[in-house]
Design a protein around this motif. Structure first.
Motif, PDB file in Angstrom:
ATOM      1  N   LEU A 122      47.377  54.280  57.340  1.00  0.00           N
ATOM      2  CA  LEU A 122      48.123  54.758  58.508  1.00  0.00           C
ATOM      3  C   LEU A 122      47.180  55.311  59.575  1.00  0.00           C
ATOM      4  O   LEU A 122      47.367  55.058  60.770  1.00  0.00           O
ATOM      5  CB  LEU A 122      49.126  55.839  58.093  1.00  0.00           C
ATOM      6  CG  LEU A 122      50.454  55.358  57.517  1.00  0.00           C
ATOM      7  CD1 LEU A 122      51.305  56.542  57.069  1.00  0.00           C
ATOM      8  CD2 LEU A 122      51.215  54.496  58.524  1.00  0.00           C
ATOM      9  N   LYS A 126      46.879  53.812  63.394  1.00  0.00           N
ATOM     10  CA  LYS A 126      47.080  54.682  64.557  1.00  0.00           C
ATOM     11  C   LYS A 126      45.849  54.693  65.449  1.00  0.00           C
ATOM     12  O   LYS A 126      45.967  54.684  66.682  1.00  0.00           O
ATOM     13  CB  LYS A 126      47.425  56.102  64.113  1.00  0.00           C
ATOM     14  CG  LYS A 126      48.772  56.232  63.438  1.00  0.00           C
ATOM     15  CD  LYS A 126      48.989  57.639  62.900  1.00  0.00           C
ATOM     16  CE  LYS A 126      50.296  57.744  62.140  1.00  0.00           C
ATOM     17  NZ  LYS A 126      50.499  59.096  61.550  1.00  0.00           N
ATOM     18  N   LEU A 151      58.901  50.985  58.578  1.00  0.00           N
ATOM     19  CA  LEU A 151      58.159  52.081  59.191  1.00  0.00           C
ATOM     20  C   LEU A 151      57.859  51.755  60.660  1.00  0.00           C
ATOM     21  O   LEU A 151      57.488  50.632  60.992  1.00  0.00           O
ATOM     22  CB  LEU A 151      56.849  52.282  58.425  1.00  0.00           C
ATOM     23  CG  LEU A 151      56.037  53.537  58.709  1.00  0.00           C
ATOM     24  CD1 LEU A 151      56.798  54.777  58.260  1.00  0.00           C
ATOM     25  CD2 LEU A 151      54.688  53.453  57.971  1.00  0.00           C
ATOM     26  N   ILE A 153      55.483  52.891  63.831  1.00  0.00           N
ATOM     27  CA  ILE A 153      54.267  53.614  64.220  1.00  0.00           C
ATOM     28  C   ILE A 153      54.094  53.437  65.727  1.00  0.00           C
ATOM     29  O   ILE A 153      54.165  52.315  66.245  1.00  0.00           O
ATOM     30  CB  ILE A 153      53.024  53.070  63.497  1.00  0.00           C
ATOM     31  CG1 ILE A 153      53.254  53.094  61.981  1.00  0.00           C
ATOM     32  CG2 ILE A 153      51.783  53.872  63.866  1.00  0.00           C
ATOM     33  CD1 ILE A 153      52.174  52.366  61.201  1.00  0.00           C
ATOM     34  N   ASP A 164      54.062  58.256  62.924  1.00  0.00           N
ATOM     35  CA  ASP A 164      54.831  57.299  62.124  1.00  0.00           C
ATOM     36  C   ASP A 164      56.135  57.952  61.697  1.00  0.00           C
ATOM     37  O   ASP A 164      56.206  59.164  61.487  1.00  0.00           O
ATOM     38  CB  ASP A 164      54.025  56.853  60.902  1.00  0.00           C
ATOM     39  CG  ASP A 164      53.685  58.018  59.983  1.00  0.00           C
ATOM     40  OD1 ASP A 164      54.416  58.254  58.995  1.00  0.00           O
ATOM     41  OD2 ASP A 164      52.668  58.701  60.266  1.00  0.00           O
TER      42      ASP A 164
END
Length: 225
Positions: A122, A126, A151, A153, A164
């Motif tokens: 993650l 990002k 999910l 993001i 997220d």
């Protein structure tokens, strides 16, 4: 005065009056015959020149009007064509931007995973999205919905960082169906606030299934359509 003399007097008076009235109203037929030949020719030439000038003026006006209309239509078509080409090029640039995760092996592997995403993965996503985001100045919101993980993001509104959160497939179902109908997997619409939104699906090469949906909100001041 007797009756006979009265009739004669009346006849003479009315006759003189009528003659005088007639002479003042209608020129004598021989009047034009009294004009010199050069005067008659001059009048004829002036008349002919006037008619020719009138015809030329009308003809020139018509040609000028037709030429102006033709030039206007041609210019308008060129402008519309250029605007269409520019807008198409703009959409191609947005599509290339959305496909960047597939050019990154780590990012694309996370998209393709069926197992839950780790915190390290993650952070990587990002960070990459942060870099992508600041390569363009015309983007407001930037989100990626990972279908396999449910999910979302991204960065929306005045958020300073990429975050997220759990995603709802129903929020992206309309965009997915619209992208599937498009040859370039893209969809352009407006959100509830009237902002222009661009969607692009990321499709697996092997299965042709949608793995992710990219959503961009576009800044009006930078968008020329």
């Amino acid at each position: 005065m007797d009756i006979m003399n009265l009739k004669k007097y009346t006849k003479n008076v009315w006759g003189t009056t009528n003659e005088t009235k007639t002479n003042h109203t209608f020129p004598h037929p021989g009047f034009f015959k009294l004009l010199p030949l050069w005067v008659e020719l001059s009048l004829l030439i002036v008349l002919v020149i006037t008619l020719v000038l009138h015809v030329l003026t009308c003809s020139n006006y018509t040609e000028t009007k037709d030429l102006t209309i033709s030039n206007y239509q041609s210019t308008t078509k060129r402008i519309l064509s250029l605007e269409a080409e520019d807008f198409d090029e703009y959409l191609n640039a947005l599509a290339t931007f959305c496909l960047q995760p597939y050019y990154d092996s780590t990012f694309s592997r996370v998209i393709d995973l069926a197992t839950p995403v780790t915190s390290e993965q993650l952070r990587y996503i990002k960070r990459q999205m942060y870099y992508y985001y600041y390569t363009r100045s015309d983007i407001g919101d930037y989100e990626i919905y990972l279908v396999n993980h449910g999910l979302v993001i991204g960065k929306t509104g005045n958020q300073q960082h990429f975050v997220d959160s759990p995603g709802n497939s129903k929020d992206f179902s309309t965009a997915i169906r619209a992208c599937q109908k498009d040859a370039r997997n893209q969809y352009l619409t407006t959100d509830a606030d009237g902002h222009l939104c661009y969607y692009h699906t990321l499709v697996s090469v092997s299965t042709q299934e949608v793995q992710a949906v990219v959503r961009l909100s576009l800044k009006p001041k930078n968008l020329k359509t």
